[in-house]
Design an enzyme around this catalytic site. Structure first.
Site, PDB file in Angstrom:
ATOM      1  N   THR A   1      -9.280  33.857 -21.975  1.00 40.04           N
ATOM      2  CA  THR A   1      -8.805  35.216 -22.319  1.00 40.04           C
ATOM      3  C   THR A   1      -8.901  35.477 -23.826  1.00 40.04           C
ATOM      4  O   THR A   1      -8.769  36.607 -24.261  1.00 40.04           O
ATOM      5  CB  THR A   1      -7.360  35.448 -21.843  1.00 40.04           C
ATOM      6  OG1 THR A   1      -6.583  34.302 -22.189  1.00 40.04           O
ATOM      7  CG2 THR A   1      -7.296  35.664 -20.347  1.00 40.04           C
TER       8      THR A   1
ATOM      9  N   ARG B   1       6.984  30.130 -22.058  1.00 42.66           N
ATOM     10  CA  ARG B   1       8.135  30.427 -22.913  1.00 42.66           C
ATOM     11  C   ARG B   1       9.276  31.204 -22.257  1.00 42.66           C
ATOM     12  O   ARG B   1      10.444  30.931 -22.589  1.00 42.66           O
ATOM     13  CB  ARG B   1       7.643  31.111 -24.196  1.00 42.66           C
ATOM     14  CG  ARG B   1       6.930  30.112 -25.114  1.00 42.66           C
ATOM     15  CD  ARG B   1       6.043  30.787 -26.113  1.00 42.66           C
ATOM     16  NE  ARG B   1       4.881  31.412 -25.459  1.00 42.66           N
ATOM     17  CZ  ARG B   1       3.930  32.066 -26.114  1.00 42.66           C
ATOM     18  NH1 ARG B   1       3.994  32.183 -27.422  1.00 42.66           N
ATOM     19  NH2 ARG B   1       2.903  32.581 -25.455  1.00 42.66           N
TER      20      ARG B   1
ATOM     21  N   ASP C   1      -3.817  20.444 -16.724  1.00 42.98           N
ATOM     22  CA  ASP C   1      -4.613  21.544 -17.292  1.00 42.98           C
ATOM     23  C   ASP C   1      -5.410  21.032 -18.486  1.00 42.98           C
ATOM     24  O   ASP C   1      -5.074  21.310 -19.640  1.00 42.98           O
ATOM     25  CB  ASP C   1      -3.634  22.662 -17.701  1.00 42.98           C
ATOM     26  CG  ASP C   1      -4.304  23.831 -18.399  1.00 42.98           C
ATOM     27  OD1 ASP C   1      -5.524  24.020 -18.228  1.00 42.98           O
ATOM     28  OD2 ASP C   1      -3.604  24.561 -19.127  1.00 42.98           O
TER      29      ASP C   1
ATOM     30  N   LYS D   1      -8.935  21.244 -18.482  1.00 46.26           N
ATOM     31  CA  LYS D   1     -10.173  22.058 -18.563  1.00 46.26           C
ATOM     32  C   LYS D   1     -11.401  21.200 -18.876  1.00 46.26           C
ATOM     33  O   LYS D   1     -12.084  21.418 -19.885  1.00 46.26           O
ATOM     34  CB  LYS D   1     -10.013  23.162 -19.616  1.00 46.26           C
ATOM     35  CG  LYS D   1      -8.846  24.107 -19.366  1.00 46.26           C
ATOM     36  CD  LYS D   1      -8.814  25.215 -20.415  1.00 46.26           C
ATOM     37  CE  LYS D   1      -7.677  26.194 -20.205  1.00 46.26           C
ATOM     38  NZ  LYS D   1      -6.329  25.627 -20.489  1.00 46.26           N
TER      39      LYS D   1
ATOM     40  N   LYS E   1       3.060  22.161 -15.477  1.00 48.80           N
ATOM     41  CA  LYS E   1       1.697  22.106 -16.033  1.00 48.80           C
ATOM     42  C   LYS E   1       1.702  21.302 -17.333  1.00 48.80           C
ATOM     43  O   LYS E   1       2.480  21.584 -18.235  1.00 48.80           O
ATOM     44  CB  LYS E   1       1.188  23.522 -16.309  1.00 48.80           C
ATOM     45  CG  LYS E   1      -0.174  23.560 -16.985  1.00 48.80           C
ATOM     46  CD  LYS E   1      -0.718  24.975 -17.080  1.00 48.80           C
ATOM     47  CE  LYS E   1      -0.352  25.669 -18.366  1.00 48.80           C
ATOM     48  NZ  LYS E   1      -1.062  25.169 -19.550  1.00 48.80           N
TER      49      LYS E   1
ATOM     50  N   ASP F   1     -18.178  18.889 -19.215  1.00 50.81           N
ATOM     51  CA  ASP F   1     -19.084  17.845 -19.726  1.00 50.81           C
ATOM     52  C   ASP F   1     -20.227  17.733 -18.719  1.00 50.81           C
ATOM     53  O   ASP F   1     -20.345  18.574 -17.818  1.00 50.81           O
ATOM     54  CB  ASP F   1     -18.298  16.525 -19.860  1.00 50.81           C
ATOM     55  CG  ASP F   1     -18.844  15.632 -20.978  1.00 50.81           C
ATOM     56  OD1 ASP F   1     -20.076  15.437 -21.028  1.00 50.81           O
ATOM     57  OD2 ASP F   1     -18.041  15.123 -21.772  1.00 50.81           O
TER      58      ASP F   1
HETATM   59  O1  C5P Z   1       4.465  30.740 -22.882  1.00 45.42           O
HETATM   60  P1  C5P Z   1       3.470  31.410 -21.983  1.00 45.42           P
HETATM   61  O2  C5P Z   1       4.047  31.919 -20.690  1.00 45.42           O
HETATM   62  O3  C5P Z   1       2.641  32.449 -22.711  1.00 45.42           O
HETATM   63  O4  C5P Z   1       2.476  30.202 -21.589  1.00 45.42           O
HETATM   64  C1  C5P Z   1       1.334  30.412 -20.828  1.00 45.42           C
HETATM   65  C2  C5P Z   1       0.616  29.121 -20.573  1.00 45.42           C
HETATM   66  O5  C5P Z   1      -0.604  29.442 -19.905  1.00 45.42           O
HETATM   67  C3  C5P Z   1       0.238  28.344 -21.820  1.00 45.42           C
HETATM   68  O6  C5P Z   1       0.244  26.943 -21.474  1.00 45.42           O
HETATM   69  C4  C5P Z   1      -1.164  28.801 -22.100  1.00 45.42           C
HETATM   70  O7  C5P Z   1      -1.930  27.846 -22.778  1.00 45.42           O
HETATM   71  C5  C5P Z   1      -1.709  29.016 -20.686  1.00 45.42           C
HETATM   72  N1  C5P Z   1      -2.818  29.969 -20.585  1.00 45.42           N
HETATM   73  C6  C5P Z   1      -2.727  31.283 -21.009  1.00 45.42           C
HETATM   74  N2  C5P Z   1      -3.797  32.110 -20.889  1.00 45.42           N
HETATM   75  C7  C5P Z   1      -4.942  31.673 -20.352  1.00 45.42           C
HETATM   76  C8  C5P Z   1      -5.048  30.365 -19.907  1.00 45.42           C
HETATM   77  C9  C5P Z   1      -3.944  29.524 -20.050  1.00 45.42           C
HETATM   78  O8  C5P Z   1      -1.688  31.702 -21.485  1.00 45.42           O
HETATM   79  N3  C5P Z   1      -5.934  32.505 -20.212  1.00 45.42           N
END
Ligand code: C5P
Length: 238
Positions: A124, A215, A60, A62, A33, A65
């Site tokens: 979220t 992560r 990603d 998003k 992603k 517009d």
């Molecule tokens: O490091 P981690 O597993 O928390 O990363 C989650 C990924 O999903 C990040 O790129 C974050 O921006 C994305 N994301 C999220 N929650 C959302 C939408 C996208 O954590 N509601």
């Protein structure tokens, strides 16, 4: 091995860091992603490069517009060869419809499979008071359900949602609707800034189609090994 449901979030500041990390992973093991941070730094060339290496790529960005602008952005993303892209469902039915038609037309013109078009429902980071502040009186859950239904009615392939929301959306929209879920943490992993997390196994059991994991894999000492462990555990559960 069947196609892995894991989408690794390439949350890196530049091309070098992203390519250095991606070279540790095999395209058969996961999708990747690219979000706003990396795309703004490294641009479409990085997308082309990773697609050329055989990775399924989720763009990603998003988009949100007027319908024509989003449709043209989705055409551009289709030409890049991405596997999945997303747009904000709150852009409205006409915008969703225009995006869907543009992706379908462009992929047909190119003779390629149509990329998955996914709706972003409620971020979220927004709770009920934050929604009220922008004039939305509904609870986040009701708003997610309303926007997911709008996405389905305009031909989108699915939505981004939390694993907590997945079971209900799966019941409402059936097995073909893609549920893309972030907030995933293998048992014992640090939660960092994620508030409500679910393990990969529990998220799939709750109805998730794809798991966005950042992560826990990007910060692992052995990213390929951690990914392999997650994939194996999901295969064993299937
Ligand atoms: O490091 P981690 O597993 O928390 O990363 C989650 C990924 O999903 C990040 O790129 C974050 O921006 C994305 N994301 C999220 N929650 C959302 C939408 C996208 O954590 N509601």
């Amino acid at each position: 091995m069947s196609e892995s449901p894991v989408i690794v979030a390439l949350d890196f500041p530049d091309r070098e860091a992203a390519m250095n990390f991606a070279s540790k992973l095999r395209p058969q093991s996961c999708a990747l992603k690219i979000g706003n941070e990396l795309f703004t730094a490294a641009g479409p060339e990085l997308v082309r490069e990773l697609v050329a290496r055989g990775f399924r790529l989720f763009l990603d960005l998003k988009f949100h517009d007027i319908p024509n602008t989003v449709a043209q952005a989705c055409r551009s993303a289709t030409r890049l060869g991405v596997w999945m892209m997303n747009i904000h469902a709150s852009g409205g039915g006409a915008m969703l419809q225009a995006a869907h038609s543009a992706v379908a037309e462009e992929s047909q013109r190119l003779g390629r499979p149509r990329p998955l078009l996914i709706g972003v429902t409620v971020l979220t980071s927004l709770d009920a008071p934050a929604l009220a502040e922008v004039g939305v009186p509904a609870t986040p859950q009701a708003q997610v359900e309303r926007l997911a239904a709008l996405c389905a009615s305009r031909g989108l392939d699915g939505v981004v949602c939390s694993a907590q929301e997945a079971m209900r959306l799966r019941d409402t929209h059936g097995s073909a609707f893609c549920l893309v879920t972030p907030g995933i943490r293998p048992a014992g992993a640090e939660t960092q800034d994620q508030k409500r997390v679910m393990t990969p196994e529990a998220a799939i059991a709750a109805g998730a189609t794809y798991l966005v994991i950042g992560r826990p894999i990007t910060h692992a000492a052995d990213p390929a090994g951690e990914l392999q462990r997650i994939n194996q555990s999901l295969e064993d559960q299937a």
